[in-house]
Design an enzyme around this catalytic site. Sequence first.
Site, mmCIF file in Angstrom:
data_model
loop_
_atom_site.group_PDB
_atom_site.id
_atom_site.type_symbol
_atom_site.label_atom_id
_atom_site.label_comp_id
_atom_site.label_asym_id
_atom_site.label_seq_id
_atom_site.Cartn_x
_atom_site.Cartn_y
_atom_site.Cartn_z
ATOM 1 N N HIS A 1 0.856 -1.189 0.000
ATOM 2 C CA HIS A 1 0.000 0.000 0.000
ATOM 3 C C HIS A 1 0.891 1.237 0.000
ATOM 4 O O HIS A 1 2.046 1.191 0.456
ATOM 5 C CB HIS A 1 -0.880 0.025 1.245
ATOM 6 N N CYS B 1 -6.115 1.662 6.075
ATOM 7 C CA CYS B 1 -6.683 0.405 6.568
ATOM 8 C C CYS B 1 -5.997 0.026 7.883
ATOM 9 O O CYS B 1 -5.083 0.706 8.345
ATOM 10 C CB CYS B 1 -6.484 -0.692 5.525
ATOM 11 N N GLU C 1 0.966 3.823 1.859
ATOM 12 C CA GLU C 1 1.452 4.183 3.194
ATOM 13 C C GLU C 1 2.618 3.302 3.617
ATOM 14 O O GLU C 1 3.609 3.784 4.172
ATOM 15 C CB GLU C 1 0.336 4.017 4.243
ATOM 16 N N CYS D 1 -2.047 -0.485 7.579
ATOM 17 C CA CYS D 1 -1.291 0.756 7.454
ATOM 18 C C CYS D 1 -1.324 1.565 8.747
ATOM 19 O O CYS D 1 -0.316 2.132 9.160
ATOM 20 C CB CYS D 1 -1.816 1.568 6.279
#
Length: 158
Positions: A54, A84, A56, A87
């Site tokens: 992701h 999420c 992040e 993260c």
Amino acid sequence: MTSRDAFWMREALARARNAMDGEDVPVGAILVLGEDVIGEGWNRGRVLNDPTAHAEMVAIRMGASRVGNYRMAGASLYVTLEPCFMCFGAMLEGRISRLVYGAREPRRGVAGSLYDLHNDPRLHHRIKVVSGVLEVESRILLQNFFEKKREGEPPKSK
């Protein structure tokens, strides 16, 4: 929202467009410590076949490497979409001080939508959250991407 928040969110949006160029979901992130960018990332999960890639996570990994420590106290993470669990957990472990995000993620977001983890008193670290910074721009980028996907066209960032 401050002008500084808007500036860094525009940088995160630019990174999100990189994800589209790789045909991944357009989410971008910038990790800032003081006035310095210590990490940047965009979604790469589909391209790398990596569920942890992701935006992040990519930015946090880069930031920790550049700082030379897995703790990044005082850092702010700017991301175009609400994070999420995974993260947010990485932000907690990294002791990131501040999260600024654009669009809400009602299905998986844990910083105000599905859950409110930054306000959970059981957690060992508090992250200050600012939501809705350049929200419209962030949401439109995502909507355009998914519309193109549904139409079967390759998404373009420009």
